[in-house]
Motif scaffolding. Structure first.
Motif, PDB file in Angstrom:
ATOM      1  N   GLU A 162     -39.512  12.517  -9.456  1.00 17.78           N
ATOM      2  CA  GLU A 162     -38.197  13.145  -9.375  1.00 17.78           C
ATOM      3  C   GLU A 162     -38.237  14.296  -8.379  1.00 17.78           C
ATOM      4  N   GLU A 163     -37.261  14.311  -7.478  1.00 20.24           N
ATOM      5  CA  GLU A 163     -37.133  15.417  -6.537  1.00 20.24           C
ATOM      6  C   GLU A 163     -36.246  16.471  -7.176  1.00 20.24           C
ATOM      7  N   LYS A 164     -36.774  17.642  -7.367  1.00 21.23           N
ATOM      8  CA  LYS A 164     -36.035  18.726  -8.011  1.00 21.23           C
ATOM      9  C   LYS A 164     -35.026  19.330  -7.049  1.00 21.23           C
ATOM     10  N   LYS A 165     -33.892  19.765  -7.611  1.00 29.08           N
ATOM     11  CA  LYS A 165     -32.892  20.466  -6.804  1.00 29.08           C
ATOM     12  C   LYS A 165     -33.412  21.860  -6.492  1.00 29.08           C
ATOM     13  N   ASN A 166     -33.011  22.371  -5.338  1.00 27.20           N
ATOM     14  CA  ASN A 166     -33.362  23.737  -4.974  1.00 27.20           C
ATOM     15  C   ASN A 166     -32.288  24.281  -4.042  1.00 27.20           C
ATOM     16  N   ARG A 167     -32.373  25.544  -3.736  1.00 31.15           N
ATOM     17  CA  ARG A 167     -31.314  26.183  -2.951  1.00 31.15           C
ATOM     18  C   ARG A 167     -31.242  25.645  -1.532  1.00 31.15           C
ATOM     19  N   ALA A 168     -32.345  25.254  -0.958  1.00 27.11           N
ATOM     20  CA  ALA A 168     -32.311  24.686   0.393  1.00 27.11           C
ATOM     21  C   ALA A 168     -31.504  23.386   0.391  1.00 27.11           C
ATOM     22  N   LYS A 169     -31.734  22.534  -0.599  1.00 28.85           N
ATOM     23  CA  LYS A 169     -30.961  21.295  -0.719  1.00 28.85           C
ATOM     24  C   LYS A 169     -29.496  21.600  -1.015  1.00 28.85           C
ATOM     25  N   ASP A 170     -29.254  22.631  -1.835  1.00 19.61           N
ATOM     26  CA  ASP A 170     -27.877  23.013  -2.157  1.00 19.61           C
ATOM     27  C   ASP A 170     -27.102  23.432  -0.913  1.00 19.61           C
ATOM     28  N   ILE A 171     -27.743  24.209  -0.035  1.00 19.74           N
ATOM     29  CA  ILE A 171     -27.071  24.640   1.199  1.00 19.74           C
ATOM     30  C   ILE A 171     -26.669  23.415   2.011  1.00 19.74           C
ATOM     31  N   ILE A 172     -27.593  22.493   2.175  1.00 18.89           N
ATOM     32  CA  ILE A 172     -27.308  21.278   2.946  1.00 18.89           C
ATOM     33  C   ILE A 172     -26.154  20.527   2.297  1.00 18.89           C
ATOM     34  N   GLU A 173     -26.219  20.358   0.981  1.00 17.35           N
ATOM     35  CA  GLU A 173     -25.169  19.639   0.246  1.00 17.35           C
ATOM     36  C   GLU A 173     -23.812  20.325   0.395  1.00 17.35           C
ATOM     37  N   ASP A 174     -23.778  21.652   0.222  1.00 19.13           N
ATOM     38  CA  ASP A 174     -22.505  22.377   0.290  1.00 19.13           C
ATOM     39  C   ASP A 174     -21.879  22.308   1.676  1.00 19.13           C
ATOM     40  N   PHE A 175     -22.696  22.417   2.715  1.00 20.01           N
ATOM     41  CA  PHE A 175     -22.143  22.323   4.065  1.00 20.01           C
ATOM     42  C   PHE A 175     -21.751  20.882   4.412  1.00 20.01           C
ATOM     43  N   MET A 176     -22.462  19.902   3.866  1.00 20.48           N
ATOM     44  CA  MET A 176     -22.064  18.508   4.094  1.00 20.48           C
ATOM     45  C   MET A 176     -20.723  18.216   3.434  1.00 20.48           C
ATOM     46  N   ILE A 177     -20.508  18.753   2.234  1.00 14.58           N
ATOM     47  CA  ILE A 177     -19.211  18.579   1.575  1.00 14.58           C
ATOM     48  C   ILE A 177     -18.109  19.202   2.436  1.00 14.58           C
ATOM     49  N   GLY A 178     -18.367  20.403   2.950  1.00 16.67           N
ATOM     50  CA  GLY A 178     -17.402  21.048   3.845  1.00 16.67           C
ATOM     51  C   GLY A 178     -17.159  20.223   5.102  1.00 16.67           C
TER      52      GLY A 178
ATOM     53  N   THR B 201     -13.395  26.576  -8.541  1.00 16.06           N
ATOM     54  CA  THR B 201     -12.154  27.241  -8.940  1.00 16.06           C
ATOM     55  C   THR B 201     -10.978  26.276  -8.824  1.00 16.06           C
ATOM     56  N   HIS B 202     -11.062  25.375  -7.835  1.00 14.93           N
ATOM     57  CA  HIS B 202      -9.991  24.397  -7.610  1.00 14.93           C
ATOM     58  C   HIS B 202     -10.214  23.108  -8.395  1.00 14.93           C
ATOM     59  N   GLY B 203     -11.212  23.104  -9.293  1.00 13.27           N
ATOM     60  CA  GLY B 203     -11.380  21.961 -10.182  1.00 13.27           C
ATOM     61  C   GLY B 203     -12.459  20.975  -9.814  1.00 13.27           C
ATOM     62  N   ALA B 204     -13.322  21.298  -8.861  1.00 16.89           N
ATOM     63  CA  ALA B 204     -14.389  20.364  -8.495  1.00 16.89           C
ATOM     64  C   ALA B 204     -15.343  20.169  -9.665  1.00 16.89           C
ATOM     65  N   LEU B 205     -15.906  18.995  -9.736  1.00 17.61           N
ATOM     66  CA  LEU B 205     -16.883  18.678 -10.768  1.00 17.61           C
ATOM     67  C   LEU B 205     -18.290  18.918 -10.240  1.00 17.61           C
ATOM     68  N   SER B 206     -19.193  19.286 -11.126  1.00 18.00           N
ATOM     69  CA  SER B 206     -20.618  19.345 -10.790  1.00 18.00           C
ATOM     70  C   SER B 206     -21.266  18.150 -11.447  1.00 18.00           C
ATOM     71  N   LEU B 207     -21.766  17.251 -10.649  1.00 19.74           N
ATOM     72  CA  LEU B 207     -22.416  16.065 -11.179  1.00 19.74           C
ATOM     73  C   LEU B 207     -23.898  16.164 -10.874  1.00 19.74           C
ATOM     74  N   GLU B 208     -24.699  16.116 -11.901  1.00 20.65           N
ATOM     75  CA  GLU B 208     -26.146  16.172 -11.724  1.00 20.65           C
ATOM     76  C   GLU B 208     -26.638  14.772 -11.409  1.00 20.65           C
ATOM     77  N   THR B 209     -27.195  14.603 -10.244  1.00 19.04           N
ATOM     78  CA  THR B 209     -27.763  13.318  -9.877  1.00 19.04           C
ATOM     79  C   THR B 209     -29.272  13.463  -9.813  1.00 19.04           C
ATOM     80  N   ILE B 210     -29.949  12.412 -10.134  1.00 22.88           N
ATOM     81  CA  ILE B 210     -31.408  12.428 -10.083  1.00 22.88           C
ATOM     82  C   ILE B 210     -31.834  11.677  -8.836  1.00 22.88           C
ATOM     83  N   GLU B 211     -32.557  12.373  -7.967  1.00 23.01           N
ATOM     84  CA  GLU B 211     -33.096  11.746  -6.771  1.00 23.01           C
ATOM     85  C   GLU B 211     -34.581  11.535  -6.986  1.00 23.01           C
TER      86      GLU B 211
END
Length: 163
Positions: free
Chosen positions: A94-110, A69-79
Motif C-alpha cells: 500500500e502506498e501511503k498518502k502524504n502531503r507531497a501527493k496531496d499537493i499534486i492531487e489538489d493542483f491536478m483537481i484545479g 466548503t462548497h460540498g466536495a467529498l473526500s474519498l479515501e482510495t487505496i493505491e
C-alpha cells in the motif's frame, strides 16, 4: 493558475506540460513539507525553492478547504504498487498518502477544472462527471451495497466525508 488567499481561482491559462514529476521528487518535497530532515541539496541549490514548496502546500490546502466548503467529498482510495520477485508479482504494498501527493492531487483537481472551463469556453466537446445533487445516506448506502461495496458515511455540518 492564480489562486487567491481563500483558495479560489482568480485567473488561469492552459500550457503544454513540459516534464513529469518523478517519485524521487515527491520524496524530497515531502521531506521539506514535513520538516523532518535537513533540506536536500537539490532544493537548497535553487534559491527560494524550499519557500516556494511551502507556499504551494499552503495554496493547495486552501484550494482543498474551499472545495470542501462548497460540498466536495473526500474519498479515501487505496493505491498499491506491485512487489516483484524476478518477473513475478509476489505481493502488493500500500502506498501511503502524504502531503507531497496531496499537493499534486489538489493542483491536478484545479487543473482539471481549468481545462473543463477552457474546453467549454471554446465549445469543444468533452466528457465529464459532475454530481449535481447528493443522495442522502440511505440512498447512497443502498446503491453501494447493491454494487457489493460497504462503507461508513459520516455527515458533518458542511459536507459528507466518505471513509
Amino acid at each position: 493558475m492564480v489562486i487567491g488567499l481563500d483558495g479560489s481561482l482568480k485567473a488561469s491559462d492552459i500550457y503544454r506540460a513540459m516534464s513529469a514529476i518523478m517519485q524521487n521528487s515527491r520524496i524530497i518535497v515531502l521531506r521539506v513539507l514535513e520538516g523532518k530532515e535537513i533540506v536536500p541539496e537539490a532544493i537548497t541549490a535553487v534559491n527560494g525553492l524550499a519557500d516556494n514548496l511551502l507556499m504551494q502546500d499552503k495554496v493547495a490546502q486552501s484550494m482543498k478547504s474551499l472545495r470542501h466548503t462548497h460540498g466536495a467529498l473526500s474519498l479515501e482510495t487505496i493505491e498499491t504498487k506491485p512487489i516483484f520477485k524476478g518477473d513475478e508479482i509476489r505481493d502488493f504494498e500500500e502506498e501511503k498518502k502524504n502531503r507531497a501527493k496531496d499537493i499534486i492531487e489538489d493542483f491536478m483537481i484545479g487543473a482539471n477544472g481549468v481545462t473543463a472551463r477552457y474546453l467549454s469556453s471554446k465549445k469543444i466537446p468533452s466528457i465529464r462527471r459532475v454530481v449535481r445533487t447528493r443522495k442522502d445516506g440511505n440512498e447512497l448506502s443502498n446503491l453501494l451495497m447493491n454494487m457489493g461495496s460497504s462503507f461508513l458515511m459520516i455527515r458533518t455540518q458542511k459536507r459528507w466525508t466518505s471513509f
